[in-house]
Enzyme design. Structure first.
Site, PDB file in Angstrom:
ATOM      1  N   ARG A  58       0.751  -1.516   0.686  1.00 16.12           N
ATOM      2  CA  ARG A  58      -0.425  -0.045  -0.248  1.00 16.12           C
ATOM      3  C   ARG A  58       0.518   1.550   0.377  1.00 16.12           C
ATOM      4  NH1 ARG A  58      -2.667  -4.665   1.778  1.00 16.12           N
ATOM      5  NH2 ARG A  58      -1.048  -4.341   2.093  1.00 16.12           N
ATOM      6  N   THR A  59       1.818   1.698   0.758  1.00  8.96           N
ATOM      7  CA  THR A  59       2.520   2.465   1.166  1.00  8.96           C
ATOM      8  C   THR A  59       3.592   2.891  -0.347  1.00  8.96           C
ATOM      9  OG1 THR A  59       2.955   2.019   3.361  1.00  8.96           O
ATOM     10  CG2 THR A  59       3.979   3.957   2.521  1.00  8.96           C
ATOM     11  N   LYS A  88      26.524  -2.983   0.112  1.00  2.00           N
ATOM     12  CA  LYS A  88      27.943  -3.308   0.560  1.00  2.00           C
ATOM     13  C   LYS A  88      28.421  -2.787   1.558  1.00  2.00           C
ATOM     14  CE  LYS A  88      27.575  -2.586  -4.204  1.00  2.00           C
ATOM     15  NZ  LYS A  88      27.863  -1.490  -5.779  1.00  2.00           N
ATOM     16  N   ARG A 109      11.630   4.158   3.628  1.00  2.00           N
ATOM     17  CA  ARG A 109      10.865   2.580   4.967  1.00  2.00           C
ATOM     18  C   ARG A 109      11.872   2.130   5.173  1.00  2.00           C
ATOM     19  NH1 ARG A 109       5.236  -1.694   4.339  1.00  2.00           N
ATOM     20  NH2 ARG A 109       4.993   0.755   5.112  1.00  2.00           N
ATOM     21  N   HIS A 137       4.266   5.139  11.476  1.00  2.00           N
ATOM     22  CA  HIS A 137       3.859   5.170  10.297  1.00  2.00           C
ATOM     23  C   HIS A 137       2.869   6.150  10.299  1.00  2.00           C
ATOM     24  CE1 HIS A 137       3.491   3.992   6.588  1.00  2.00           C
ATOM     25  NE2 HIS A 137       2.800   3.409   6.400  1.00  2.00           N
TER      26      HIS A 137
HETATM   27  N1   CP Z   1      -0.484   0.080   5.832  1.00  2.00           N
HETATM   28  C1   CP Z   1       0.681  -0.469   5.276  1.00  2.00           C
HETATM   29  O1   CP Z   1       1.607   0.623   5.665  1.00  2.00           O
HETATM   30  O2   CP Z   1       0.865  -1.370   3.842  1.00  2.00           O
HETATM   31  P1   CP Z   1       1.538  -1.573   3.768  1.00  2.00           P
HETATM   32  O3   CP Z   1       2.985  -2.329   4.343  1.00  2.00           O
HETATM   33  O4   CP Z   1       1.614  -2.791   2.328  1.00  2.00           O
HETATM   34  O5   CP Z   1       3.008   0.000   2.863  1.00  2.00           O
END
Ligand code: CP
Length: 309
Positions: A58-59, A88, A109, A137
């Site tokens: 999603r993100t 590396k 991420r 998040h």
């Molecule tokens: N909700 C969410 O962060 O989903 P993903 O891990 O698929 O990005």
């Protein structure tokens, strides 16, 4: 469409749910609502780098979709521990110092709490935290609060059940921090006896006078409620399989339990789902989670638009 930019001068990096106030949230939500159906070229020539050290559906894809819908371009690396020069031994800081010369915004991420702050400290372009290990998040929390606003028309005065393990659930932590901005809200944490809400969240709720209580069973929290937020157990963060198995399956929303949920309430999860929400619940109009996931594009369009224009 002419759009004002209130509050954005205070937002350069997006790393934590703490950095927002209500004016900023209202501004982002208004922008998201205005941009939802927009497909244009306002971000023509701008480049977003998606730097993902952990898996995502999603993100990552909603950020990419948001950028493309506004006419921008996307570069990136997924599985960055495997396919970038991290393999590396390159540090996150050095990677960011390089990528900020290739892109106008970095969506990061990472598997370590605090990684987004470290990246923001060295980056010449905005860094957006797309989830940092068990940390935060914030863009998920933005779309979660936006979803509550869109579904229920208000946030003040709501009763919200935040379920799961607050120690590992970065989405719930950011959401609790953001919900603390609203008035007369009551949060019920639904968690195993062995877990506690993290001290930073509790301190924030106390500072802001948000009432809360803690329950240990889902059926104790669903009858007098407006929002049930039920993420999966973060199985990948538990080294001990016994602990993981003990937590998983602890809270499970079934059609039988749904008969006790108020008719106007909504069920939310950041997804992905394991087995915490029975698939038979999906057909219930109160199941807002796929609408919630769709809202991720509009919220991320708003953020990119506000950061890059
Ligand atoms: N909700 C969410 O962060 O989903 P993903 O891990 O698929 O990005």
């Amino acid at each position: 469409m002419a759009m004002t930019r209130p509050g954005i001068e205070r937002l350069s990096h997006v790393v934590s749910g703490r950095q927002f106030d209500r004016e900023m949230l209202e501004s982002i939500f208004a922008r998201a609502s205005a941009l939802e159906t927009v497909r244009d070229h306002r971000l023509d020539g701008r480049i977003m780098a998606a730097l993902f050290y952990e898996p995502s559906t999603r993100t990552r894809l909603s950020f990419e979709s948001a950028m493309l819908r506004l006419g921008g371009s996307v570069i990136g690396t997924e599985a960055a521990r495997q396919f970038s020069s991290a393999v590396k031994g390159e540090t996150l800081e050095d990677t960011v110092r390089v990528i900020d010369g290739y892109a106008d915004v970095i969506v990061l991420r990472h598997d370590e709490a605090g990684a987004a702050e470290r990246a923001a400290a060295v980056s010449r372009v905005p860094v957006i935290n797309a989830g940092d290990g068990p940390g935060e998040h914030p863009t998920q929390a933005l779309l979660d609060v936006y979803t509550i606003h869109m579904e229920l028309g208000r946030i003040d005065g709501l009763r919200v059940a935040l379920c799961g393990d607050m120690g590992q659930a970065r989405t719930t932590r950011s959401l609790a921090l953001m919900l603390s901005l609203y008035d007369n809200l009551h949060i019920t944490f639904v968690m195993p006896e062995t877990c506690e809400p993290s001290a930073d969240v509790i301190d924030r709720l106390r500072e802001r006078g948000v009432s809360f209580d803690i329950r240990h069973a889902l059926d104790q929290a669903i009858e007098d409620i407006d929002v049930v937020y039920l993420p999966r157990v973060q199985v990948e963060r538990y080294a001990d399989p016994a602990e993981r198995n003990r937590l998983e399956g602890r809270f499970r929303l079934t059609p039988e339990l749904m008969t006790r949920v108020p008719s106007e309430a909504i069920i939310m999860t950041p997804l992905p789902r394991r087995d915490e929400i029975d698939v038979a619940v999906d057909a219930d109009p109160r199941a807002a989670y796929f609408r919630q996931a769709r809202n991720g594009v509009a919220i991320r369009m708003a953020l990119l638009d506000m950061l890059l224009l």
